[in-house]
Structures are given as structure tokens and as C-alpha cells.
Design a protein around this motif. Structure first.
Motif, PDB file in Angstrom:
ATOM      1  N   TRP A 130      23.626 -26.636 -50.782  1.00 52.91           N
ATOM      2  CA  TRP A 130      23.340 -26.207 -49.429  1.00 52.91           C
ATOM      3  C   TRP A 130      24.659 -25.754 -48.808  1.00 52.91           C
ATOM      4  CZ3 TRP A 130      20.107 -30.917 -47.231  1.00 52.91           C
ATOM      5  CH2 TRP A 130      19.032 -31.174 -48.097  1.00 52.91           C
ATOM      6  N   MET A 131      24.609 -24.895 -47.823  1.00 55.53           N
ATOM      7  CA  MET A 131      25.880 -24.421 -47.276  1.00 55.53           C
ATOM      8  C   MET A 131      25.832 -24.210 -45.769  1.00 55.53           C
ATOM      9  SD  MET A 131      26.021 -20.415 -48.511  1.00 55.53           S
ATOM     10  CE  MET A 131      27.185 -19.912 -47.240  1.00 55.53           C
ATOM     11  N   ALA A 132      26.967 -24.483 -45.143  1.00 50.55           N
ATOM     12  CA  ALA A 132      27.159 -24.104 -43.755  1.00 50.55           C
ATOM     13  C   ALA A 132      27.492 -22.617 -43.688  1.00 50.55           C
ATOM     14  CB  ALA A 132      28.290 -24.916 -43.133  1.00 50.55           C
ATOM     15  N   VAL A 133      27.043 -21.972 -42.641  1.00 48.39           N
ATOM     16  CA  VAL A 133      27.439 -20.598 -42.321  1.00 48.39           C
ATOM     17  C   VAL A 133      28.059 -20.641 -40.934  1.00 48.39           C
ATOM     18  CG1 VAL A 133      26.619 -18.269 -41.806  1.00 48.39           C
ATOM     19  CG2 VAL A 133      25.701 -19.512 -43.777  1.00 48.39           C
ATOM     20  N   HIS A 134      29.344 -20.325 -40.857  1.00 50.24           N
ATOM     21  CA  HIS A 134      30.049 -20.472 -39.591  1.00 50.24           C
ATOM     22  C   HIS A 134      30.660 -19.171 -39.077  1.00 50.24           C
ATOM     23  CE1 HIS A 134      33.973 -20.225 -41.584  1.00 50.24           C
ATOM     24  NE2 HIS A 134      33.568 -21.155 -42.444  1.00 50.24           N
ATOM     25  N   SER A 135      30.489 -18.059 -39.824  1.00 48.17           N
ATOM     26  CA  SER A 135      31.130 -16.822 -39.407  1.00 48.17           C
ATOM     27  C   SER A 135      30.303 -15.623 -39.849  1.00 48.17           C
ATOM     28  CB  SER A 135      32.540 -16.726 -39.992  1.00 48.17           C
ATOM     29  OG  SER A 135      32.489 -16.791 -41.409  1.00 48.17           O
ATOM     30  N   ASP A 136      30.581 -14.492 -39.206  1.00 47.11           N
ATOM     31  CA  ASP A 136      29.820 -13.272 -39.483  1.00 47.11           C
ATOM     32  C   ASP A 136      29.920 -12.848 -40.940  1.00 47.11           C
ATOM     33  OD1 ASP A 136      28.673 -12.675 -36.950  1.00 47.11           O
ATOM     34  OD2 ASP A 136      30.642 -12.025 -36.238  1.00 47.11           O
ATOM     35  N   VAL A 144      20.478 -23.495 -45.519  1.00 46.55           N
ATOM     36  CA  VAL A 144      21.614 -23.098 -44.686  1.00 46.55           C
ATOM     37  C   VAL A 144      21.650 -23.937 -43.419  1.00 46.55           C
ATOM     38  CG1 VAL A 144      22.527 -21.244 -43.210  1.00 46.55           C
ATOM     39  CG2 VAL A 144      21.833 -20.747 -45.556  1.00 46.55           C
ATOM     40  N   TRP A 145      22.871 -24.368 -43.079  1.00 46.25           N
ATOM     41  CA  TRP A 145      23.132 -25.031 -41.806  1.00 46.25           C
ATOM     42  C   TRP A 145      24.026 -24.099 -40.995  1.00 46.25           C
ATOM     43  CZ3 TRP A 145      23.999 -30.999 -42.692  1.00 46.25           C
ATOM     44  CH2 TRP A 145      22.878 -31.528 -43.342  1.00 46.25           C
ATOM     45  N   LEU A 146      23.482 -23.535 -39.945  1.00 48.92           N
ATOM     46  CA  LEU A 146      24.220 -22.608 -39.101  1.00 48.92           C
ATOM     47  C   LEU A 146      25.115 -23.406 -38.153  1.00 48.92           C
ATOM     48  CD1 LEU A 146      24.609 -19.613 -38.224  1.00 48.92           C
ATOM     49  CD2 LEU A 146      22.886 -20.075 -36.455  1.00 48.92           C
ATOM     50  N   CYS A 171      16.542 -20.805 -46.660  1.00 48.63           N
ATOM     51  CA  CYS A 171      15.457 -21.749 -46.401  1.00 48.63           C
ATOM     52  C   CYS A 171      16.025 -22.977 -45.697  1.00 48.63           C
ATOM     53  CB  CYS A 171      14.755 -22.148 -47.695  1.00 48.63           C
ATOM     54  SG  CYS A 171      15.778 -23.029 -48.893  1.00 48.63           S
ATOM     55  N   ASP A 172      15.136 -23.814 -45.199  1.00 43.54           N
ATOM     56  CA  ASP A 172      15.518 -25.093 -44.575  1.00 43.54           C
ATOM     57  C   ASP A 172      16.657 -24.922 -43.580  1.00 43.54           C
ATOM     58  OD1 ASP A 172      13.618 -26.420 -46.138  1.00 43.54           O
ATOM     59  OD2 ASP A 172      15.028 -26.644 -47.788  1.00 43.54           O
ATOM     60  N   LEU A 173      16.513 -23.998 -42.684  1.00 40.22           N
ATOM     61  CA  LEU A 173      17.563 -23.670 -41.725  1.00 40.22           C
ATOM     62  C   LEU A 173      17.736 -24.799 -40.708  1.00 40.22           C
ATOM     63  CD1 LEU A 173      19.503 -21.364 -40.967  1.00 40.22           C
ATOM     64  CD2 LEU A 173      17.642 -20.348 -39.637  1.00 40.22           C
ATOM     65  N   GLN A 174      18.984 -25.200 -40.517  1.00 40.11           N
ATOM     66  CA  GLN A 174      19.341 -26.243 -39.557  1.00 40.11           C
ATOM     67  C   GLN A 174      20.442 -25.708 -38.646  1.00 40.11           C
ATOM     68  OE1 GLN A 174      17.946 -29.511 -40.041  1.00 40.11           O
ATOM     69  NE2 GLN A 174      16.847 -28.794 -41.858  1.00 40.11           N
ATOM     70  N   GLU A 213      13.871 -23.797 -31.087  1.00 40.43           N
ATOM     71  CA  GLU A 213      13.055 -24.825 -31.748  1.00 40.43           C
ATOM     72  C   GLU A 213      13.678 -25.184 -33.099  1.00 40.43           C
ATOM     73  OE1 GLU A 213       9.035 -23.456 -31.937  1.00 40.43           O
ATOM     74  OE2 GLU A 213       8.719 -23.631 -29.770  1.00 40.43           O
ATOM     75  N   ALA A 214      14.986 -25.451 -33.048  1.00 38.73           N
ATOM     76  CA  ALA A 214      15.773 -25.669 -34.270  1.00 38.73           C
ATOM     77  C   ALA A 214      16.052 -27.142 -34.493  1.00 38.73           C
ATOM     78  CB  ALA A 214      17.094 -24.908 -34.175  1.00 38.73           C
ATOM     79  N   PRO A 215      15.934 -27.618 -35.735  1.00 43.80           N
ATOM     80  CA  PRO A 215      16.378 -28.975 -36.047  1.00 43.80           C
ATOM     81  C   PRO A 215      17.900 -29.048 -36.002  1.00 43.80           C
ATOM     82  CG  PRO A 215      15.681 -27.852 -38.040  1.00 43.80           C
ATOM     83  CD  PRO A 215      15.365 -26.925 -36.908  1.00 43.80           C
TER      84      PRO A 215
END
Length: 367
Positions: free
Chosen positions: A98-104, A121-123, A154-157, A188-190
Motif C-alpha cells: 500500500w502507498m501514501a501519495v503526498h505530491s502531484d 492508496v492513502w492520500l 483501491c481502498d482509498l484513505q 465521505e472519506a475514511p
């Protein structure tokens, strides 16, 4: 005979601390943070001790995740800093990370790849820490782009990090929490928000996931200890022994620079531990240690391989006597790593992660 310095790792204490983190947020899932080689405790051993309890682990980078996968750890692993270059996405997918996405640029790389399967993905949102993450006003658009790409994501947080959750002053924490709550409600985000101090002290930050880190290893991250943080159990005991005892008259300087001078006829114990092992050279005179389970104090500057302690008031201390730099002595006496850190003008994180590979780790419990 081997050099007596060793880091004893109590895996049962690790499991106790993880269960405590879970009990603090019973409606949230706890990601066990294992970055920096399990905060110096050994990530693989810690993962094996927790893999029947934790639904996911977290590390800083893909190299740390590869180490766990190569050791046979199949539990989901979150990359807290995401990828550092687009080519890593192939490994992310292959290893089931799983990965964080922190930039464009990370977002663009993720959406541009030819996906064999979607990646959880964890935004990351910059709610006020100002290190990584999308500004709140940009996060909504980023979220919607990711949510519209089910073949890639998938499984966006939604995740963020608190700058002051450990402090008794709640002002800035409240500002961060307000920004995050407004954003999450609109999408409506976890949420995955709570670090160790927020897990212990900020119930409003316990979302769908929380991320206990240093608390797993028995360190209290709060500015003012709470009833809950006092239940944490130390995981690492940094243990050595006296390798020499010197009898000195009053007025004698000890160690490099002669910083400490004997105030009376004194017994000085030489301990097999130094900054070459990761003990902090900034330890001031008076920094506590335990000798045969009794409190003694650093006397003189820490050397590379040795340090000196004043054992004048511990007449039973002799060559071979146990010395605990932090952790629990054989007689049950405890010296907390947080207390030692304060004498070194640092934090427990630096002491625990600073114990170098030359110090053997000895694991017990969680069999």
C-alpha cells in the motif's frame, strides 16, 4: 568471553503495547509502525511477533518493505512516504504494498502506469505539519481523481500527521483536526490520523485506522504522562557490565577533558558501552544508569567504547556487575529510556534508533 553489551528485546512487551494501542481505539484498526528497523528493535523480529495481531505494518520506504517481504512477512505494508521514483511502482504492485501519495508527481505516476491490479492508496493531506501532503484546498481534487481510477487505485484513505498531539496545549491540534474533519466530511472519506500521542490522548483523532509507532516500543510520547501511557511496557533493555573499577582520591578528573572531577574519594566503574554503540555522547554528568539494580550516574564524557559511572555509594558493585543503560534490571528496577533521553537533551526515538548493529539483539517472549 564476549563483550557484555547487549540489547534485550522483550517481544511480549511489544505485543502488550500493541494491544494497549488497540484498546485505546477499539473502533479503529492499528497499523504497527516498523520503520527505522522497528525503531532500532529489529523490524523482522517485531513483525513476526505482531503478524497475528496487526492487520497492517508501516515503513518509510520500499527498501524497508522488501526486507520484510524477503523474511516471509505477508501482512499488508504501507509505504508512509510513498515512492521516491516512478520505477518503484512495479515493485509496489509485485509486493502487494500500500502507498501514501503526498505530491502531484506521485499521483501522476500512479495514474499513468499500466496497471495489472489496483494499489491501495492513502492520500496525504498537509493539515499543518508542513512536511508532506496536499494542501487541504488541493486534496479534494486529488481525491476525486484517484477515486475515479478504480483500475489503478483501491481502498482509498485520507491521512495526515499531527505536529502537536503530544503537547498539553491543544490549540494547534484542534486547528489541524478541524481542517481534516471538514475535508473528510465533504469527501465521505475514511481517515488515518492518529500517531502514538494522538492514540493515547486524542480520541477525536482515532479514525478508520491509527498508526502507533514509538508507543509500541514502550516510550511515552506525551508531554505529560497519562494513566494510559504509564501502562506502556519497555521493550528494549540496553544491558552491559562493569569491566573495571577504579579507586580515586578527591579532586581527580575523569575521562576526556576532565569534565567531571571526583568530589570525594570515589569508586568509578567503567562500563562496556559508548557512542560507538549508539549511546548518546551528549549525556551529561548525572545521567542515570542502573548498577546491580541501583541508581548510579554518568561521571565524565562518554567515550567511543566505554563510559564511566560513579559507584561510590554502591559498594557491592564489582567487575562483572550488571549495568542497565535503559530498561529493566535483573532485580526489576526500571530506568525509562525517556528519562535518559532528557539528560541527553534529546528524545527516546534517537536513542532507540541509534543503537548500532555492533550491539547484538537478544529476543525473548512471543514464542
Amino acid at each position: 568471553m564476549a563483550r557484555p553489551l547487549i540489547a534485550d528485546i522483550d517481544l511480549d512487551a511489544l505485543r502488550h503495547n500493541y494491544r494497549l494501542a488497540c484498546s485505546m481505539a477499539p473502533d479503529s484498526r492499528a497499523v504497527a509502525v516498523l520503520k527505522a528497523d522497528g525503531y532500532g528493535h529489529g523490524a523482522v523480529a517485531c513483525a513476526r511477533a505482531l503478524e497475528d495481531l496487526a492487520p497492517a505494518f508501516a515503513v518509510a520506504c520500499i527498501e524497508e518493505a522488501v526486507t520484510l517481504r524477503e523474511a516471509g512477512i505477508a501482512t499488508p505494508i504501507v509505504l508512509l512516504e510513498g515512492i521516491f521514483e516512478a520505477s518503484e511502482l512495479e515493485q509496489v504492485e509485485a509486493l502487494g504494498l500500500w502507498m501514501a501519495v503526498h505530491s502531484d508527481w506521485q499521483l501522476e505516476a500512479l495514474l499513468a502506469r499500466r496497471a495489472a491490479r489496483p494499489i491501495p492508496v492513502w492520500l496525504k493531506v498537509d493539515s499543518g505539519m508542513h512536511r508532506l501532503g496536499f494542501a487541504p484546498e488541493a486534496a479534494e481534487a486529488a481525491w476525486r481523481r484517484l477515486a475515479a481510477a478504480p483500475d489503478h487505485v483501491c481502498d482509498l484513505q485520507l491521512m495526515s500527521h499531527f505536529a502537536t498531539a503530544d503537547l498539553t496545549d491543544t490549540g494547534y491540534f484542534t486547528r489541524q483536526m478541524g481542517r481534516l474533519r471538514a475535508l473528510a466530511e465533504g469527501l465521505e472519506a475514511p481517515l488515518c490520523l492518529a500517531n502514538s500521542p494522538a492514540t493515547l490522548a486524542r480520541p477525536e483523532a482515532r479514525g478508520a485506522w491509527h498508526r502507533p509507532g514509538v508507543m509500541l516500543y514502550g516510550s511515552d510520547p506525551l508531554e505529560a504522562a497519562s494513566a494510559e501511557s504509564q501502562r506502556l511496557a519497555p521493550v528494549m533493555t540496553l544491558r552491559s557490565a562493569l569491566i573495571a573499577v577504579r579507586e580515586l582520591p578527591a579532586g581527580e578528573p575523569v575521562g576526556y577533558g576532565g569534565r567531571w572531577v571526583t568530589p570525594r574519594p570515589s569508586r568509578i566503574g567503567v562500563v562496556a558501552c559508548g557512542y560507538g554503540d549508539g549511546y548518546d555522547r551528549h549525556a551529561v554528568d548525572g545521567t542515570p544508569v542502573l548498577v546491580v539494580g541501583r541508581r548510579a550516574a554518568v561521571a565524565g564524557k562518554v567515550s567511543m567504547d566505554m563510559m564511566t559511572v560513579d559507584i561510590t555509594d554502591i559498594p557491592e558493585a564489582q567487575i562483572g556487575s550488571e549495568v542497565v543503560l535503559w530498561g529493566r534490571a535483573a532485580n526489576g528496577e526500571l530506568l525509562g529510556v525517556d528519562e535518559v533521553a532528557r539528560h541527553c537533551d534529546t528524545i527516546s526515538y534517537t536513542l532507540l534508533t541509534g543503537v548500532l548493529p555492533r550491539v547484538p539483539r537478544r529476543y525473548h517472549g512471543a514464542s
